[in-house]
Enzyme design. Structure first.
Site, PDB file in Angstrom:
ATOM      1  N   ARG A   1      -3.490  21.830 -38.056  1.00  0.00           N
ATOM      2  CA  ARG A   1      -4.822  22.113 -37.524  1.00  0.00           C
ATOM      3  C   ARG A   1      -5.640  22.798 -38.614  1.00  0.00           C
ATOM      4  O   ARG A   1      -5.093  23.358 -39.567  1.00  0.00           O
ATOM      5  CB  ARG A   1      -4.738  23.075 -36.321  1.00  0.00           C
ATOM      6  CG  ARG A   1      -4.003  22.538 -35.107  1.00  0.00           C
ATOM      7  CD  ARG A   1      -4.834  21.515 -34.374  1.00  0.00           C
ATOM      8  NE  ARG A   1      -4.162  20.980 -33.187  1.00  0.00           N
ATOM      9  CZ  ARG A   1      -3.323  19.944 -33.193  1.00  0.00           C
ATOM     10  NH1 ARG A   1      -3.026  19.331 -34.320  1.00  0.00           N
ATOM     11  NH2 ARG A   1      -2.782  19.506 -32.063  1.00  0.00           N
TER      12      ARG A   1
ATOM     13  N   LYS B   1     -16.558  15.486 -24.348  1.00  0.00           N
ATOM     14  CA  LYS B   1     -17.419  16.107 -25.359  1.00  0.00           C
ATOM     15  C   LYS B   1     -18.208  15.031 -26.112  1.00  0.00           C
ATOM     16  O   LYS B   1     -19.375  15.211 -26.441  1.00  0.00           O
ATOM     17  CB  LYS B   1     -16.561  16.928 -26.330  1.00  0.00           C
ATOM     18  CG  LYS B   1     -16.099  18.245 -25.742  1.00  0.00           C
ATOM     19  CD  LYS B   1     -17.281  19.199 -25.737  1.00  0.00           C
ATOM     20  CE  LYS B   1     -16.962  20.531 -25.167  1.00  0.00           C
ATOM     21  NZ  LYS B   1     -18.077  21.463 -25.302  1.00  0.00           N
TER      22      LYS B   1
ATOM     23  N   TYR C   1     -10.736  15.568 -22.607  1.00  0.00           N
ATOM     24  CA  TYR C   1     -11.623  16.611 -23.149  1.00  0.00           C
ATOM     25  C   TYR C   1     -12.419  16.067 -24.335  1.00  0.00           C
ATOM     26  O   TYR C   1     -13.646  16.224 -24.413  1.00  0.00           O
ATOM     27  CB  TYR C   1     -10.782  17.829 -23.556  1.00  0.00           C
ATOM     28  CG  TYR C   1     -11.523  18.837 -24.402  1.00  0.00           C
ATOM     29  CD1 TYR C   1     -12.486  19.676 -23.842  1.00  0.00           C
ATOM     30  CD2 TYR C   1     -11.263  18.959 -25.772  1.00  0.00           C
ATOM     31  CE1 TYR C   1     -13.177  20.599 -24.632  1.00  0.00           C
ATOM     32  CE2 TYR C   1     -11.935  19.877 -26.555  1.00  0.00           C
ATOM     33  CZ  TYR C   1     -12.896  20.689 -25.977  1.00  0.00           C
ATOM     34  OH  TYR C   1     -13.580  21.597 -26.768  1.00  0.00           O
TER      35      TYR C   1
ATOM     36  N   ASN D   1     -10.358  24.206 -34.902  1.00  0.00           N
ATOM     37  CA  ASN D   1      -9.712  25.166 -33.993  1.00  0.00           C
ATOM     38  C   ASN D   1     -10.229  26.575 -34.277  1.00  0.00           C
ATOM     39  O   ASN D   1      -9.960  27.120 -35.352  1.00  0.00           O
ATOM     40  CB  ASN D   1      -8.198  25.132 -34.188  1.00  0.00           C
ATOM     41  CG  ASN D   1      -7.589  23.927 -33.520  1.00  0.00           C
ATOM     42  OD1 ASN D   1      -7.901  22.792 -33.864  1.00  0.00           O
ATOM     43  ND2 ASN D   1      -6.755  24.166 -32.531  1.00  0.00           N
TER      44      ASN D   1
ATOM     45  N   ASN E   1     -20.373  31.265 -15.223  1.00  0.00           N
ATOM     46  CA  ASN E   1     -19.804  31.419 -13.864  1.00  0.00           C
ATOM     47  C   ASN E   1     -18.456  32.143 -13.887  1.00  0.00           C
ATOM     48  O   ASN E   1     -17.779  32.230 -12.873  1.00  0.00           O
ATOM     49  CB  ASN E   1     -19.663  30.056 -13.175  1.00  0.00           C
ATOM     50  CG  ASN E   1     -18.597  29.183 -13.811  1.00  0.00           C
ATOM     51  OD1 ASN E   1     -18.048  29.526 -14.863  1.00  0.00           O
ATOM     52  ND2 ASN E   1     -18.294  28.072 -13.182  1.00  0.00           N
TER      53      ASN E   1
HETATM   54  N1  NAD Z   1     -11.983  27.554 -28.837  1.00  0.00           N
HETATM   55  C1  NAD Z   1     -11.946  26.520 -29.644  1.00  0.00           C
HETATM   56  O1  NAD Z   1     -11.022  26.381 -30.457  1.00  0.00           O
HETATM   57  C2  NAD Z   1     -13.041  25.477 -29.607  1.00  0.00           C
HETATM   58  C3  NAD Z   1     -13.006  24.446 -30.563  1.00  0.00           C
HETATM   59  C4  NAD Z   1     -14.008  23.485 -30.553  1.00  0.00           C
HETATM   60  C5  NAD Z   1     -15.027  23.566 -29.633  1.00  0.00           C
HETATM   61  N2  NAD Z   1     -15.041  24.575 -28.715  1.00  0.00           N
HETATM   62  C6  NAD Z   1     -16.146  24.610 -27.753  1.00  0.00           C
HETATM   63  O2  NAD Z   1     -16.743  25.890 -27.823  1.00  0.00           O
HETATM   64  C7  NAD Z   1     -17.276  26.227 -26.549  1.00  0.00           C
HETATM   65  C8  NAD Z   1     -16.794  27.614 -26.151  1.00  0.00           C
HETATM   66  O3  NAD Z   1     -15.383  27.591 -26.064  1.00  0.00           O
HETATM   67  P1  NAD Z   1     -14.524  28.931 -25.885  1.00  0.00           P
HETATM   68  O4  NAD Z   1     -13.310  28.787 -26.707  1.00  0.00           O
HETATM   69  O5  NAD Z   1     -15.395  30.105 -26.041  1.00  0.00           O
HETATM   70  O6  NAD Z   1     -14.064  28.792 -24.373  1.00  0.00           O
HETATM   71  P2  NAD Z   1     -14.213  29.811 -23.142  1.00  0.00           P
HETATM   72  O7  NAD Z   1     -13.455  29.181 -22.014  1.00  0.00           O
HETATM   73  O8  NAD Z   1     -13.852  31.182 -23.555  1.00  0.00           O
HETATM   74  O9  NAD Z   1     -15.771  29.728 -22.871  1.00  0.00           O
HETATM   75  C9  NAD Z   1     -16.364  28.792 -21.999  1.00  0.00           C
HETATM   76  C10 NAD Z   1     -17.299  29.573 -21.106  1.00  0.00           C
HETATM   77  O10 NAD Z   1     -17.978  28.652 -20.240  1.00  0.00           O
HETATM   78  C11 NAD Z   1     -17.996  29.220 -18.935  1.00  0.00           C
HETATM   79  N3  NAD Z   1     -18.104  28.103 -17.989  1.00  0.00           N
HETATM   80  C12 NAD Z   1     -17.203  27.123 -17.751  1.00  0.00           C
HETATM   81  N4  NAD Z   1     -17.649  26.294 -16.789  1.00  0.00           N
HETATM   82  C13 NAD Z   1     -18.879  26.750 -16.435  1.00  0.00           C
HETATM   83  C14 NAD Z   1     -19.829  26.311 -15.487  1.00  0.00           C
HETATM   84  N5  NAD Z   1     -19.616  25.235 -14.708  1.00  0.00           N
HETATM   85  N6  NAD Z   1     -20.990  27.008 -15.356  1.00  0.00           N
HETATM   86  C15 NAD Z   1     -21.209  28.118 -16.129  1.00  0.00           C
HETATM   87  N7  NAD Z   1     -20.331  28.594 -17.033  1.00  0.00           N
HETATM   88  C16 NAD Z   1     -19.176  27.906 -17.185  1.00  0.00           C
HETATM   89  C17 NAD Z   1     -16.677  29.961 -18.820  1.00  0.00           C
HETATM   90  O11 NAD Z   1     -16.676  30.946 -17.790  1.00  0.00           O
HETATM   91  C18 NAD Z   1     -16.568  30.576 -20.204  1.00  0.00           C
HETATM   92  O12 NAD Z   1     -17.206  31.830 -20.264  1.00  0.00           O
HETATM   93  C19 NAD Z   1     -16.845  25.122 -25.593  1.00  0.00           C
HETATM   94  O13 NAD Z   1     -17.923  24.233 -25.405  1.00  0.00           O
HETATM   95  C20 NAD Z   1     -15.718  24.448 -26.311  1.00  0.00           C
HETATM   96  O14 NAD Z   1     -15.595  23.092 -25.943  1.00  0.00           O
HETATM   97  C21 NAD Z   1     -14.067  25.528 -28.679  1.00  0.00           C
END
Ligand code: NAD
Length: 308
Positions: A210, A147, A143, A172, A32
């Protein structure tokens, strides 16, 4: 093979899509654009099906699942700080949105799901570091809680409905395309601020540690976990702890730019120290993080310079 990546326009999701395209998958992306960006999809947008929609809406989720066999669920509210400010919003996306997706999956052709959870926030302040998958989950942020609840729902869908799954708990993650203006992703935030000759903000005393893992290594563990048939949970990090002060040193050395540190009070919800034991992923998935921290930061820095 047709696969759905939720959150595919995000930082991690866009790298995962690139890897899936290299493996000749037919990729559907549901996003979205709440934090995802169109530019992240730019180089391969003609090779995927993009469904702009919300995981909370069944009318968006159902068409995205048409003829799909495998789902990677990454769409999420990802900011710890934002989750402390607004736990209800965090839970609505990370819990309700996930349940909505899981319900729709039961009525679809999906065979297996990989859920990207968190390893950095799920263990809270663990008694031993690196934390293994058997370390008690004691999140200290909404958060981390949302999760963890998502993981528990997924296991319920497995035991009750037989849905095959793997859970990835990344440390991270950093790398090209990470938002330098967000509240998560300190390496990108530091590099982005350095390019603008701004000070590097350090929350706390700088001794917080981290476990930094490169984004392409996370894309690799996601596809390995999908290829396995085990219903299981895997940490995904490096096992190494790096303090914020050490990170600043590495970045200063690499960029050769003068660095001004600005210390700020610690943020609520942030853990003090974390690193992940990845023995299980190495053994069962034959996965190894291939990118060293210095190589990864160098690649990320080159990307920032070329796009800013
Ligand atoms: N970045 C990190 O360090 C990290 C670490 C551990 C886990 N994660 C997990 O990895 C995944 C991706 O994280 P990221 O860093 O790419 O974050 P990001 O915010 O770049 O990606 C999340 C994506 O989900 C989309 N989104 C959010 N709500 C939505 C909804 N209601 N409907 C449809 N799309 C939606 C956003 O537009 C975005 O494109 C997440 O689940 C996050 O919890 C990330």
């Amino acid at each position: 093979m047709k696969v759905l990546v939720t959150g595919g326009a995000g930082f991690v999701g866009s790298h995962l899509i690139e890897r899936l395209l290299e493996q000749d998958c037919n990729v559907v992306c549901l996003d979205n654009f709440s934090s995802g960006k169109r530019i992240n999809l730019e180089t391969f947008k003609d090779k995927i099906t993009l469904i702009e929609g919300n995981i909370l809406n069944l009318e968006d989720v159902q068409p995205a699942l048409e003829d799909v066999e495998y789902v990677y669920h990454l769409a999420a509210q990802i900011s710890v700080t934002q989750s402390v400010r607004d736990p209800l919003h965090d839970a609505s996306i990370n819990i309700n949105g996930f349940i909505n997706l899981l319900n729709a999956i039961l009525k679809s052709s999906v065979k297996r799901i990989v859920y990207v959870s968190t390893g950095g926030a799920i263990y809270g302040e663990p008694p031993h570091i690196p934390a293994s998958e058997t370390t008690p989950e004691e999140p200290i942020s909404p958060y981390g809680l949302s999760k963890l609840v998502g993981e528990k729902y997924l296991k319920w869908y497995n035991t009750t409905h037989g849905l095959s799954y793997a859970i990835i708990r990344p440390a991270n993650i950093y790398g090209p395309r990470q938002d330098p203006l967000g509240e998560a992703g300190v390496i990108s935030i530091f590099l982005g601020r350095l390019l603008k000759q701004k000070s590097l903000e350090i929350y706390g005393d700088g001794f917080d540690t981290r476990d930094y893992v490169f984004v392409k290594d996370i894309a690799a563990i996601c596809t390995s976990a999908m290829a396995s048939t085990e219903n299981d949970t895997y940490n995904a990090g490096t096992g190494d702890q790096t303090s914020l002060l050490d990170l600043v040193e590495i970045i200063g050395h690499m960029t050769r730019l003068p660095i001004k540190k600005e210390f700020k009070p610690p943020r609520r919800g942030d853990v003090k120290n974390i690193a992940l034991d990845i023995t299980k992923a190495k053994k069962i998935l034959k996965w190894n993080p291939e990118t060293s921290l210095s190589e990864g930061i160098q690649t990320t820095w080159e990307w920032f310079k070329s796009t800013t």
